[in-house]
Motif scaffolding. Structure first.
Motif, PDB file in Angstrom:
ATOM      1  N   THR A  17       3.706 -27.002 -14.582  1.00 14.53           N
ATOM      2  CA  THR A  17       2.485 -27.736 -14.898  1.00 14.53           C
ATOM      3  C   THR A  17       1.596 -26.931 -15.825  1.00 14.53           C
ATOM      4  O   THR A  17       1.112 -27.442 -16.847  1.00 14.53           O
ATOM      5  CB  THR A  17       1.718 -28.091 -13.604  1.00 14.53           C
ATOM      6  N   THR A  18       1.372 -25.660 -15.501  1.00 15.30           N
ATOM      7  CA  THR A  18       0.470 -24.864 -16.343  1.00 15.30           C
ATOM      8  C   THR A  18       1.082 -24.570 -17.711  1.00 15.30           C
ATOM      9  O   THR A  18       0.367 -24.472 -18.712  1.00 15.30           O
ATOM     10  CB  THR A  18       0.084 -23.546 -15.641  1.00 15.30           C
ATOM     11  N   VAL A  21       1.092 -28.429 -19.598  1.00 15.65           N
ATOM     12  CA  VAL A  21      -0.111 -29.256 -19.659  1.00 15.65           C
ATOM     13  C   VAL A  21      -0.982 -28.883 -20.852  1.00 15.65           C
ATOM     14  O   VAL A  21      -1.755 -29.711 -21.354  1.00 15.65           O
ATOM     15  CB  VAL A  21      -0.923 -29.138 -18.339  1.00 15.65           C
ATOM     16  N   LEU A  25      -3.688 -30.986 -23.968  1.00 16.49           N
ATOM     17  CA  LEU A  25      -5.118 -30.655 -23.961  1.00 16.49           C
ATOM     18  C   LEU A  25      -5.545 -29.830 -25.175  1.00 16.49           C
ATOM     19  O   LEU A  25      -6.728 -29.476 -25.270  1.00 16.49           O
ATOM     20  CB  LEU A  25      -5.454 -29.880 -22.669  1.00 16.49           C
ATOM     21  N   GLY A 147      -2.459 -33.754 -14.984  1.00 18.02           N
ATOM     22  CA  GLY A 147      -3.356 -32.715 -15.483  1.00 18.02           C
ATOM     23  C   GLY A 147      -3.957 -33.085 -16.827  1.00 18.02           C
ATOM     24  O   GLY A 147      -5.132 -32.801 -17.098  1.00 18.02           O
ATOM     25  N   THR A 148      -3.161 -33.730 -17.684  1.00 18.22           N
ATOM     26  CA  THR A 148      -3.669 -34.175 -18.987  1.00 18.22           C
ATOM     27  C   THR A 148      -4.734 -35.251 -18.800  1.00 18.22           C
ATOM     28  O   THR A 148      -5.787 -35.226 -19.449  1.00 18.22           O
ATOM     29  CB  THR A 148      -2.516 -34.717 -19.851  1.00 18.22           C
ATOM     30  N   ILE A 150      -6.636 -35.805 -16.147  1.00 13.52           N
ATOM     31  CA  ILE A 150      -7.841 -35.190 -15.573  1.00 13.52           C
ATOM     32  C   ILE A 150      -8.596 -34.407 -16.643  1.00 13.52           C
ATOM     33  O   ILE A 150      -9.816 -34.470 -16.737  1.00 13.52           O
ATOM     34  CB  ILE A 150      -7.463 -34.283 -14.389  1.00 13.52           C
ATOM     35  N   GLY A 151      -7.834 -33.660 -17.461  1.00 10.35           N
ATOM     36  CA  GLY A 151      -8.460 -32.861 -18.502  1.00 10.35           C
ATOM     37  C   GLY A 151      -9.207 -33.698 -19.515  1.00 10.35           C
ATOM     38  O   GLY A 151     -10.292 -33.328 -19.982  1.00 10.35           O
ATOM     39  N   TRP A 156     -10.944 -30.085 -19.172  1.00 11.31           N
ATOM     40  CA  TRP A 156      -9.717 -29.304 -19.020  1.00 11.31           C
ATOM     41  C   TRP A 156      -9.864 -28.167 -18.023  1.00 11.31           C
ATOM     42  O   TRP A 156      -8.881 -27.710 -17.435  1.00 11.31           O
ATOM     43  CB  TRP A 156      -9.263 -28.772 -20.384  1.00 11.31           C
ATOM     44  N   THR A 158     -11.162 -28.355 -15.097  1.00 12.26           N
ATOM     45  CA  THR A 158     -10.780 -28.907 -13.796  1.00 12.26           C
ATOM     46  C   THR A 158      -9.261 -28.900 -13.641  1.00 12.26           C
ATOM     47  O   THR A 158      -8.730 -28.641 -12.555  1.00 12.26           O
ATOM     48  CB  THR A 158     -11.309 -30.342 -13.651  1.00 12.26           C
ATOM     49  N   THR A 159      -8.566 -29.168 -14.736  1.00 18.70           N
ATOM     50  CA  THR A 159      -7.099 -29.154 -14.699  1.00 18.70           C
ATOM     51  C   THR A 159      -6.573 -27.790 -14.270  1.00 18.70           C
ATOM     52  O   THR A 159      -5.704 -27.690 -13.390  1.00 18.70           O
ATOM     53  CB  THR A 159      -6.530 -29.507 -16.084  1.00 18.70           C
ATOM     54  N   THR A 238      -0.714 -38.975 -22.442  1.00 17.75           N
ATOM     55  CA  THR A 238      -0.342 -38.726 -21.049  1.00 17.75           C
ATOM     56  C   THR A 238       1.004 -39.371 -20.726  1.00 17.75           C
ATOM     57  O   THR A 238       1.887 -38.744 -20.137  1.00 17.75           O
ATOM     58  CB  THR A 238      -1.415 -39.287 -20.100  1.00 17.75           C
TER      59      THR A 238
END
Length: 403
Positions: A17-18, A21, A25, A147-148, A150-151, A156, A158-159, A238
Motif C-alpha cells: 500500500t505505501t 499509493v 497522490l 488510500g488514493t 482518502i488522499g 494525503w 491521512t493516507t 483510483t
C-alpha cells in the motif's frame, strides 16, 4: 499452505500500500509542497533506492537474530517511517520519511521469501512465495485505491497515517502467527556472499531490475498520463489503480502456479508480452477503454515475473539464500528507481506523459534478452557437465570380468 503465510501477507499488504499509493497522490503532494510532478516523482525514486540500500544492510544486521524477530523489527521501522511521512512539514522531510519506510521493505520481502519457502515442501516453494506476495497484489486492489481516494478527499497525510496503522497490524500478525524458526546453524555473512559468485544469480537480478523496471516506467506517472492524455477525471485514477491491482493479483497467481513447473518459458512469455504491451501503451493511452485494458495487462504481465525471478534466485543461491533473496527485492526497486528517473527525464524533455511507456518497453525487452542468455549459459554448463561426466566414466579403469 500454513497459516503463517497469512501473517506475511498482512505485512506485504501494508508495504504494498505505501509503495504504490504514492503514484495516485503525486499531483496532490506536488501541489502541497509547491514542486513539479517530476520532482515529486523523486518520492518514488528515493523510496526505491532506499529499498536497494536497505535490503542488504538490514539483512546483514539481522543475521544474529531469529528471522521472526527481524521481521517484527522491520515492521516497527515501517510504522515509524510512515508516521514521519504523514507529519512532514517540507518536501525533504517527506522524502526522508519515505526512505526510512523503504529500509524495511527489501529485507522484509527477502527474509519473508526464505521463511515462506521453508514452511512448505520443495515442490511448493514458488506457490508459498506467491502467497506472501498476494498481500502486495491485494494492496493494489484494496489498499492503494482506498488510500488514493482518502488522499484526494481528505488529504494525503491521512493516507500515510492509515498505512502506519496497517504496519502495526502486520507487526501484531507476525508476532502471533509466524513460528519462531531458529537461525540457521553456521549462517555467516561470508557464506551468504558466496551466492554472488554465481553468474546465474547476477543474471536473475539483472532481469529483475530491467523487467519490473519496465512496469514502473509507465505506472509511476499513471495519474498525469490518464488525466492529461486519456481524458479521465482525477477521481477515476483510483479505479484505474484497482485495475492495475487486479492485474497484479492475477499475474501473481499465474507466476506462482507455473514457476514451479516451467520457470524459464514463463519468463520468456511474460517479459516478451510486457515489452509489446508497454510499447502499445503509447497508442492506447489516448483511448479510455484501451488504456484501462492496457493497465490491467501491464499489472498481470509485470507481476507474473515476480515469483519465478525470486524462486530462480533462491534456487541458484542454494545454501546461502537469505542475503541474495533480500538483494533481489532491492533489485526490483533499483529497477523502479531507474525507470521512475528515466520516465521523469523523458517527460521533462517535452516528450509527453506517454513517453515513459517506450522506456518501459525497452527495459522489458532487455530483460527478455538476459533471460534467453541465462538459459543458453545454463544449457552450455549442463552440456559440459554431461560431457565431462561421460569422459570420466570412459576413462575410469574397468574391473576385468573372468568367465
Amino acid at each position: 499452505m500454513p497459516l503463517a503465510l497469512l501473517a506475511l501477507a498482512i505485512g506485504a499488504f501494508g508495504i504494498g500500500t505505501t509503495e504504490f499509493v504514492i503514484m495516485g497522490l503525486l499531483p496532490q503532494i506536488a501541489d502541497d509542497y509547491g514542486v513539479t510532478v517530476p520532482t515529486a516523482g523523486l518520492l518514488v525514486t528515493g523510496y526505491a533506492l532506499g529499498v536497494v540500500i536497505g535490503a542488504p544492510l538490514m539483512t546483514v544486521l539481522g543475521t544474529r537474530i531469529s528471522r521472526k524477530t527481524m521481521l517484527m523489527l522491520l515492521m516497527g521501522l515501517f510504522v515509524i517511517g510512515n508516521l514521519l511521512s504523514a507529519a512532514a512539514p517540507s518536501f525533504p522531510l517527506m522524502l526522508a520519511g519515505r526512505i526510512v519506510t523503504s529500509l524495511a521493505h527489501g529485507a522484509f520481502f527477502g527474509i519473508g521469501s526464505v521463511v515462506a519457502a521453508e514452511l512448505v515442501a520443495p515442490q511448493k516453494k514458488a506457490g508459498a512465495i506467491a502467497t506472501m506476495f498476494t498481500g502486495l497484489t491485494v494492496a493494489n486492489i484494496v489498499g492503494v485505491p482506498l488510500g488514493t481516494f482518502i488522499g484526494q478527499a481528505v488529504g494525503w497525510r491521512t493516507t500515510f497515517t492509515g498505512v502506519a496503522a496497517l504496519g502495526l497490524l502486520g507487526l501484531l500478525g507476525i508476532g502471533k502467527l509466524v513460528p519462531s524458526l531458529p537461525r540457521p546453524e553456521g549462517a555467516r555473512l561470508r557464506g551468504e556472499l558466496t551466492a554472488f559468485r554465481n553468474p546465474q544469480v547476477l543474471l536473475a537480478m539483472a532481469m529483475t531490475v530491467l523487467g519490473f523496471g519496465g512496469v514502473f516506467a509507465a505506472i509511476t506517472y499513471i495519474a498525469p498520463m490518464m488525466t492529461d492524455t486519456a481524458g479521465y477525471s482525477e477521481g477515476a485514477v483510483t479505479w484505474l489503480l484497482v485495475l492495475f491491482g487486479v492485474g497484479m493479483f492475477l499475474g501473481n497467481l499465474l507466476g506462482g502456479r507455473f514457476a514451479d513447473r516451467k520457470l524459464m518459458p514463463l519468463l520468456y512469455t511474460t517479459l516478451g508480452g510486457l515489452a509489446v504491451v508497454l510499447a502499445l501503451f503509447t497508442l492506447t493511452a489516448h483511448d479510455k477503454v484501451a488504456a484501462a485494458v492496457t493497465i490491467l495487462l501491464v499489472g498481470a504481465l509485470g507481476f507474473a515475473t515476480v515469483p519465478p525471478l525470486q524462486k530462480r534466485v533462491l534456487d541458484q543461491a542454494h545454501g546461502a539464500p537469505t542475503l541474495a533473496s533480500a538483494v533481489n527485492i532491492g533489485a526490483f526497486n533499483l529497477g523502479n528507481a531507474l525507470a521512475a528517473w528515466l520516465g521523469g527525464l523523458v517527460i521533462s524533455a517535452g516528450l509527453g506523459y506517454t513517453a515513459p511507456n517506450w522506456v518501459g518497453a525497452l527495459l522489458a525487452a532487455a530483460a527478455l534478452l538476459l533471460a534467453l542468455w541465462s538459459a543458453a549459459l545454463e544449457r552450455r554448463d549442463q552440456h559440459r557437465a554431461a560431457t565431462t561426466g561421460a569422459a570420466t566414466d570412459a576413462a575410469a579403469p574397468r574391473t576385468p570380468v573372468h568367465h
